[in-house]
Design a protein around this motif. Sequence first.
Motif, PDB file in Angstrom:
ATOM      1  N   SER A  42     138.080  92.928  -7.242  1.00  0.00           N
ATOM      2  CA  SER A  42     136.513  92.909  -6.339  1.00  0.00           C
ATOM      3  C   SER A  42     136.521  92.759  -4.685  1.00  0.00           C
ATOM      4  O   SER A  42     137.496  92.195  -4.657  1.00  0.00           O
ATOM      5  CB  SER A  42     135.391  92.207  -6.914  1.00  0.00           C
ATOM      6  OG  SER A  42     136.277  90.805  -6.837  1.00  0.00           O
ATOM      7  N   GLN A  43     135.702  93.136  -4.452  1.00  0.00           N
ATOM      8  CA  GLN A  43     135.535  93.153  -2.416  1.00  0.00           C
ATOM      9  C   GLN A  43     134.937  90.819  -2.419  1.00  0.00           C
ATOM     10  O   GLN A  43     136.279  90.585  -1.709  1.00  0.00           O
ATOM     11  CB  GLN A  43     134.690  93.688  -2.044  1.00  0.00           C
ATOM     12  CG  GLN A  43     134.711  94.939  -2.093  1.00  0.00           C
ATOM     13  CD  GLN A  43     133.665  95.692  -1.277  1.00  0.00           C
ATOM     14  OE1 GLN A  43     132.527  95.267  -0.610  1.00  0.00           O
ATOM     15  NE2 GLN A  43     134.267  96.774  -1.231  1.00  0.00           N
ATOM     16  N   ALA A  44     134.679  90.784  -3.838  1.00  0.00           N
ATOM     17  CA  ALA A  44     134.669  88.854  -3.014  1.00  0.00           C
ATOM     18  C   ALA A  44     136.268  88.425  -3.348  1.00  0.00           C
ATOM     19  O   ALA A  44     136.937  87.254  -2.981  1.00  0.00           O
ATOM     20  CB  ALA A  44     133.178  88.890  -4.755  1.00  0.00           C
ATOM     21  N   GLN A  45     136.738  88.799  -4.157  1.00  0.00           N
ATOM     22  CA  GLN A  45     138.066  88.273  -4.799  1.00  0.00           C
ATOM     23  C   GLN A  45     139.330  89.009  -2.541  1.00  0.00           C
ATOM     24  O   GLN A  45     140.094  87.915  -2.407  1.00  0.00           O
ATOM     25  CB  GLN A  45     138.764  88.910  -5.420  1.00  0.00           C
ATOM     26  CG  GLN A  45     138.930  88.078  -6.922  1.00  0.00           C
ATOM     27  CD  GLN A  45     138.743  88.963  -7.955  1.00  0.00           C
ATOM     28  OE1 GLN A  45     139.184  90.406  -8.180  1.00  0.00           O
ATOM     29  NE2 GLN A  45     138.928  88.701  -9.072  1.00  0.00           N
ATOM     30  N   ASN A  46     138.773  89.615  -2.738  1.00  0.00           N
ATOM     31  CA  ASN A  46     139.409  89.883  -1.609  1.00  0.00           C
ATOM     32  C   ASN A  46     139.124  89.346  -0.255  1.00  0.00           C
ATOM     33  O   ASN A  46     140.239  88.780   0.487  1.00  0.00           O
ATOM     34  CB  ASN A  46     139.600  91.135  -1.021  1.00  0.00           C
ATOM     35  CG  ASN A  46     139.901  92.090  -1.875  1.00  0.00           C
ATOM     36  OD1 ASN A  46     140.912  92.273  -2.592  1.00  0.00           O
ATOM     37  ND2 ASN A  46     139.626  94.328  -2.030  1.00  0.00           N
ATOM     38  N   ARG A  47     137.724  88.834   0.080  1.00  0.00           N
ATOM     39  CA  ARG A  47     137.173  87.932   0.905  1.00  0.00           C
ATOM     40  C   ARG A  47     138.006  86.327   0.984  1.00  0.00           C
ATOM     41  O   ARG A  47     138.128  85.806   2.159  1.00  0.00           O
ATOM     42  CB  ARG A  47     135.963  88.104   0.622  1.00  0.00           C
ATOM     43  CG  ARG A  47     135.244  88.765   1.625  1.00  0.00           C
ATOM     44  CD  ARG A  47     133.721  89.016   1.619  1.00  0.00           C
ATOM     45  NE  ARG A  47     133.012  89.172   0.462  1.00  0.00           N
ATOM     46  CZ  ARG A  47     132.116  89.613  -0.255  1.00  0.00           C
ATOM     47  NH1 ARG A  47     132.812  90.934   0.312  1.00  0.00           N
ATOM     48  NH2 ARG A  47     132.048  89.506  -1.098  1.00  0.00           N
ATOM     49  N   LEU A  48     137.179  86.457  -0.340  1.00  0.00           N
ATOM     50  CA  LEU A  48     138.403  84.618  -1.025  1.00  0.00           C
ATOM     51  C   LEU A  48     139.927  84.677  -0.340  1.00  0.00           C
ATOM     52  O   LEU A  48     140.331  83.191  -0.131  1.00  0.00           O
ATOM     53  CB  LEU A  48     138.135  84.501  -2.360  1.00  0.00           C
ATOM     54  CG  LEU A  48     137.989  82.983  -3.110  1.00  0.00           C
ATOM     55  CD1 LEU A  48     137.520  82.195  -2.299  1.00  0.00           C
ATOM     56  CD2 LEU A  48     138.219  83.122  -4.354  1.00  0.00           C
ATOM     57  N   GLN A  49     140.788  85.920  -1.029  1.00  0.00           N
ATOM     58  CA  GLN A  49     142.132  85.286  -0.696  1.00  0.00           C
ATOM     59  C   GLN A  49     142.178  85.536   0.665  1.00  0.00           C
ATOM     60  O   GLN A  49     143.067  84.851   1.688  1.00  0.00           O
ATOM     61  CB  GLN A  49     142.762  86.774  -1.183  1.00  0.00           C
ATOM     62  CG  GLN A  49     144.165  86.899  -1.161  1.00  0.00           C
ATOM     63  CD  GLN A  49     144.652  87.637  -1.408  1.00  0.00           C
ATOM     64  OE1 GLN A  49     144.129  88.306  -2.422  1.00  0.00           O
ATOM     65  NE2 GLN A  49     145.639  88.745  -0.931  1.00  0.00           N
ATOM     66  N   ARG A  50     141.587  86.160   1.724  1.00  0.00           N
ATOM     67  CA  ARG A  50     141.677  85.977   2.933  1.00  0.00           C
ATOM     68  C   ARG A  50     141.005  84.964   3.555  1.00  0.00           C
ATOM     69  O   ARG A  50     142.190  84.372   4.326  1.00  0.00           O
ATOM     70  CB  ARG A  50     140.719  87.205   3.756  1.00  0.00           C
ATOM     71  CG  ARG A  50     141.007  87.666   5.142  1.00  0.00           C
ATOM     72  CD  ARG A  50     141.924  87.276   5.787  1.00  0.00           C
ATOM     73  NE  ARG A  50     143.222  88.568   5.238  1.00  0.00           N
ATOM     74  CZ  ARG A  50     144.625  88.693   5.184  1.00  0.00           C
ATOM     75  NH1 ARG A  50     145.397  87.818   5.902  1.00  0.00           N
ATOM     76  NH2 ARG A  50     145.484  89.438   5.179  1.00  0.00           N
ATOM     77  N   LEU A  51     140.077  83.814   3.644  1.00  0.00           N
ATOM     78  CA  LEU A  51     139.825  83.063   3.249  1.00  0.00           C
ATOM     79  C   LEU A  51     140.670  81.627   3.302  1.00  0.00           C
ATOM     80  O   LEU A  51     140.694  81.214   4.195  1.00  0.00           O
ATOM     81  CB  LEU A  51     138.384  82.690   2.624  1.00  0.00           C
ATOM     82  CG  LEU A  51     137.359  81.146   2.858  1.00  0.00           C
ATOM     83  CD1 LEU A  51     137.472  80.672   4.192  1.00  0.00           C
ATOM     84  CD2 LEU A  51     136.685  80.719   2.146  1.00  0.00           C
ATOM     85  N   TRP A  52     141.283  81.890   1.911  1.00  0.00           N
ATOM     86  CA  TRP A  52     142.161  80.826   1.604  1.00  0.00           C
ATOM     87  C   TRP A  52     143.284  81.075   2.468  1.00  0.00           C
ATOM     88  O   TRP A  52     143.954  79.811   3.020  1.00  0.00           O
ATOM     89  CB  TRP A  52     142.251  81.016   0.511  1.00  0.00           C
ATOM     90  CG  TRP A  52     141.139  80.177   0.182  1.00  0.00           C
ATOM     91  CD1 TRP A  52     139.937  79.430  -0.030  1.00  0.00           C
ATOM     92  CD2 TRP A  52     141.598  80.292  -2.077  1.00  0.00           C
ATOM     93  NE1 TRP A  52     139.546  79.419  -1.209  1.00  0.00           N
ATOM     94  CE2 TRP A  52     140.434  79.645  -2.004  1.00  0.00           C
ATOM     95  CE3 TRP A  52     142.376  81.059  -3.289  1.00  0.00           C
ATOM     96  CZ2 TRP A  52     139.769  79.876  -3.892  1.00  0.00           C
ATOM     97  CZ3 TRP A  52     141.666  80.805  -4.121  1.00  0.00           C
ATOM     98  CH2 TRP A  52     140.302  79.907  -4.052  1.00  0.00           C
TER      99      TRP A  52
END
Length: 155
Positions: A42-52
Amino acid sequence: MSKRYRITSDNVLQNCVADILTRQERGEIVNVIITDKDETRSQAQNRLQRLWVNELAEQGDLTAEEYRAYCKLHFGVPILRNENEEFRATYDERVKYCYSYEQKLQFMALPFDFPVTRLMTVKQHKRYLDDVYVHYTGLGYVLTIPDDLRWCYER
C-alpha cells in the motif's frame, strides 16, 4: 527476460498481450501471474518505509539509501525467498552465490535497485516493516508511528 505490466489502460493491456504473443511465436514459455490491486503493497506502507529510512539516517551513521539497502537485504530478501519461488530462483541464480556481501548491498540501492519490497504483497510488506521496527527500535533508534498505524506497533 522478464517484464511486469501494471494494467492501467487499454493501451498497456494491448502492449502486454502483444508481448505475450510475440514471445509465444518465438517458442518461449510464458508465465502470467495475475494479482488483485489490493494484494500489492500500500501507499501507506511505502510512506512509512521512506519515513523510517530517513529517520534512521538522521540518527545513525548511514544514508537513507544505505539503510534502505540494508533493510531490503536483511529483512526483505528472506521474506521473498521463503514465499516467492520465482524470486528465490532469480535471486539465488543472479545474486546470492555470485557476489560479496558488499556487492549485494550495492545491488539493493540505487542505481541498481534490485526489486524486493515492490514485489511484496501487503501482508509481506507488513512483516517486513515489523522486522525493521523490531530490529532498529531494539538498537535504540526511535521510529515514528503514524496515528493510523499506531495500533500495529504499540507493545
